[in-house]
Design a protein around this motif. Sequence first.
Motif, PDB file in Angstrom:
ATOM      1  N   THR A 137       0.841  -1.208   0.000  1.00  0.00           N
ATOM      2  CA  THR A 137       0.000   0.000   0.000  1.00  0.00           C
ATOM      3  C   THR A 137       0.869   1.248   0.000  1.00  0.00           C
ATOM      4  OG1 THR A 137      -1.547  -1.211   1.424  1.00  0.00           O
ATOM      5  CG2 THR A 137      -1.966   1.124   1.081  1.00  0.00           C
ATOM      6  N   TYR A 138       1.762   1.344   0.996  1.00  0.00           N
ATOM      7  CA  TYR A 138       2.573   2.555   1.147  1.00  0.00           C
ATOM      8  C   TYR A 138       3.516   2.768  -0.038  1.00  0.00           C
ATOM      9  CZ  TYR A 138       0.930   3.018   5.960  1.00  0.00           C
ATOM     10  OH  TYR A 138       0.145   3.188   7.067  1.00  0.00           O
ATOM     11  N   SER A 139       4.175   1.708  -0.503  1.00  0.00           N
ATOM     12  CA  SER A 139       5.113   1.874  -1.613  1.00  0.00           C
ATOM     13  C   SER A 139       4.388   2.277  -2.895  1.00  0.00           C
ATOM     14  CB  SER A 139       5.920   0.593  -1.839  1.00  0.00           C
ATOM     15  OG  SER A 139       5.077  -0.507  -2.097  1.00  0.00           O
ATOM     16  N   SER A 140       3.176   1.740  -3.104  1.00  0.00           N
ATOM     17  CA  SER A 140       2.411   2.077  -4.316  1.00  0.00           C
ATOM     18  C   SER A 140       1.841   3.492  -4.246  1.00  0.00           C
ATOM     19  CB  SER A 140       1.279   1.072  -4.515  1.00  0.00           C
ATOM     20  OG  SER A 140       1.775  -0.231  -4.668  1.00  0.00           O
ATOM     21  N   SER A 146      10.951   3.825  -1.251  1.00  0.00           N
ATOM     22  CA  SER A 146       9.887   4.545  -1.956  1.00  0.00           C
ATOM     23  C   SER A 146       9.833   6.003  -1.510  1.00  0.00           C
ATOM     24  CB  SER A 146       8.531   3.871  -1.712  1.00  0.00           C
ATOM     25  OG  SER A 146       8.511   2.558  -2.212  1.00  0.00           O
ATOM     26  N   LEU A 147      10.075   6.241  -0.228  1.00  0.00           N
ATOM     27  CA  LEU A 147      10.113   7.619   0.281  1.00  0.00           C
ATOM     28  C   LEU A 147      11.272   8.390  -0.339  1.00  0.00           C
ATOM     29  CD1 LEU A 147       9.291   7.042   4.058  1.00  0.00           C
ATOM     30  CD2 LEU A 147       8.024   8.555   2.515  1.00  0.00           C
ATOM     31  N   ILE A 148      12.443   7.759  -0.438  1.00  0.00           N
ATOM     32  CA  ILE A 148      13.601   8.405  -1.066  1.00  0.00           C
ATOM     33  C   ILE A 148      13.264   8.808  -2.495  1.00  0.00           C
ATOM     34  CG2 ILE A 148      15.964   8.035  -1.907  1.00  0.00           C
ATOM     35  CD1 ILE A 148      16.310   6.081   0.497  1.00  0.00           C
ATOM     36  N   ASP A 149      12.703   7.855  -3.234  1.00  0.00           N
ATOM     37  CA  ASP A 149      12.365   8.093  -4.637  1.00  0.00           C
ATOM     38  C   ASP A 149      11.320   9.200  -4.771  1.00  0.00           C
ATOM     39  OD1 ASP A 149      12.420   7.233  -7.513  1.00  0.00           O
ATOM     40  OD2 ASP A 149      10.339   6.736  -7.087  1.00  0.00           O
ATOM     41  N   GLU A 205       5.358   6.792   9.500  1.00  0.00           N
ATOM     42  CA  GLU A 205       6.056   6.922  10.790  1.00  0.00           C
ATOM     43  C   GLU A 205       5.214   6.395  11.945  1.00  0.00           C
ATOM     44  OE1 GLU A 205       9.184   7.843  11.565  1.00  0.00           O
ATOM     45  OE2 GLU A 205       9.501   7.755   9.399  1.00  0.00           O
ATOM     46  N   LYS A 206       3.897   6.475  11.822  1.00  0.00           N
ATOM     47  CA  LYS A 206       3.005   6.003  12.884  1.00  0.00           C
ATOM     48  C   LYS A 206       2.688   4.510  12.749  1.00  0.00           C
ATOM     49  CE  LYS A 206       0.701  10.513  13.151  1.00  0.00           C
ATOM     50  NZ  LYS A 206      -0.563  11.246  12.874  1.00  0.00           N
ATOM     51  N   SER A 207       3.159   3.900  11.674  1.00  0.00           N
ATOM     52  CA  SER A 207       2.831   2.504  11.396  1.00  0.00           C
ATOM     53  C   SER A 207       4.003   1.583  11.773  1.00  0.00           C
ATOM     54  CB  SER A 207       2.508   2.320   9.907  1.00  0.00           C
ATOM     55  OG  SER A 207       3.698   2.369   9.140  1.00  0.00           O
ATOM     56  N   THR A 208       3.796   0.293  11.561  1.00  0.00           N
ATOM     57  CA  THR A 208       4.856  -0.685  11.815  1.00  0.00           C
ATOM     58  C   THR A 208       5.865  -0.740  10.669  1.00  0.00           C
ATOM     59  OG1 THR A 208       3.459  -2.427  10.863  1.00  0.00           O
ATOM     60  CG2 THR A 208       3.368  -2.126  13.247  1.00  0.00           C
ATOM     61  N   PHE A 209       5.658   0.079   9.638  1.00  0.00           N
ATOM     62  CA  PHE A 209       6.545   0.075   8.475  1.00  0.00           C
ATOM     63  C   PHE A 209       7.530   1.244   8.485  1.00  0.00           C
ATOM     64  CE2 PHE A 209       2.665  -2.155   7.245  1.00  0.00           C
ATOM     65  CZ  PHE A 209       3.185  -3.343   6.770  1.00  0.00           C
ATOM     66  N   ASN A 210       7.690   1.881   9.656  1.00  0.00           N
ATOM     67  CA  ASN A 210       8.551   3.072   9.722  1.00  0.00           C
ATOM     68  C   ASN A 210      10.028   2.751   9.527  1.00  0.00           C
ATOM     69  OD1 ASN A 210       8.917   1.774  12.138  1.00  0.00           O
ATOM     70  ND2 ASN A 210       8.160   3.451  13.412  1.00  0.00           N
ATOM     71  N   SER A 211      10.409   1.493   9.645  1.00  0.00           N
ATOM     72  CA  SER A 211      11.802   1.125   9.378  1.00  0.00           C
ATOM     73  C   SER A 211      11.902   0.086   8.258  1.00  0.00           C
ATOM     74  CB  SER A 211      12.460   0.589  10.654  1.00  0.00           C
ATOM     75  OG  SER A 211      11.758  -0.538  11.151  1.00  0.00           O
TER      76      SER A 211
END
Length: 406
Positions: A228-231, A266-269, A253-259
Amino acid sequence: MQGACLIGSRVFREMRVAVSKINPFALTSVLRAAVCLSSVALGKGIHACSVKTLYDAEPRVCGALLDMYAKCGGIEDARLAFEMVPHDDVILWSFMISLYAQSNQNGQAFELFIKMMRSSLVPNEFSLSSILQACANMPLLDLGEQIHSNAIKIGHESELFVGNALMDLYAKCSDMESSLKIFSSLRDANEVSWNTIIVGYSQSGFGEDALTVFREMRAAPAPSTQVTYSSVLRACASTASINHVGQVHCLVEKSTFNSDTIVSNSLIDSYAKCGCIRDARKIFETQKEHGLISWNAIISGYAVHGHAAQARELFDRMNKNGIQANDITFVALLSVYGSTGLVSQGLSLFNSMKLDHGIKPSMEHYTCIVRLLGRAGRLHDALNFIGSIPSAPSAMVWGVHCLAPV
């Protein structure tokens, strides 16, 4: 976990000595232990035992054997085991078709599915979803539509697995209207269903639509996943919406995917493509580990913004860390050398790519060099370079040469 598996296999050997008859439950349990230990030798021993005890054709044992061979040996071993048992169980057919589809061996998946249909077995939701996955891999819309019709006839269209597979097929064939129609008909849509629509819109270039579906997904509510987040971040990048990137970043940042590495890549891109290279660099530096994709994302980010020195500095740092560059890395660097007029550095890097890194140039690399020479006004050198390309130059190569300033 492995300790428990070793104990299980030891108990089984002792059981073989003490008990004259082994039951299917014991066989399936120790086959799971073989998978846990990644021991195909143990698995083959259990297979021999199951043949001797005449349990090799028992559906649960056969399923466990196929699973063991697929995970410890290979698909070929699983297929051999499959061919040795009676073919009257649709679950075993579904398992093999799924293995082929997941391994992108689509021809074999189609072959098995056709054989199953000719044997008068009725496909279940798992065999249908697996063969639809094979259609999506190709992608083959016509064949997928035929299987869709078959699913309707036997009443499996509304099954979640089949519905998700149909949505994925239509999305990959750029038919988002049909994909949405299936989605709307699902009674129990899950996160996979939502993700399929978001991914479909993102990959088709409809970033705004992907973001709209993401908002609906959060309101549903359905749990957001790595996919979800990467897409969604990919959709943000396609719309160059820095506000949306920031909002999604806050949710991450509030999720379990913050690391999570994939999400942070995907955030970098996304930050880089939205013009915030400093934020992209900040995410990169906070990553616990930098894989090749992470390095390529930040190097490409600097390259897009014309920062040749920073891109090269990161490339050198990447090499010192023992990360092997790939073709994407060099496309980024050659592009920024071309846009900034660093001809000698670009030509040197191109030679190093071949000689030091062992990467065979693609047409994209050749295009970068032609653009590099053309922008520097070295049209004759560019023409000579085109003549040295081993294969026929693409239209892109000639187009870049023709557009070079005279």
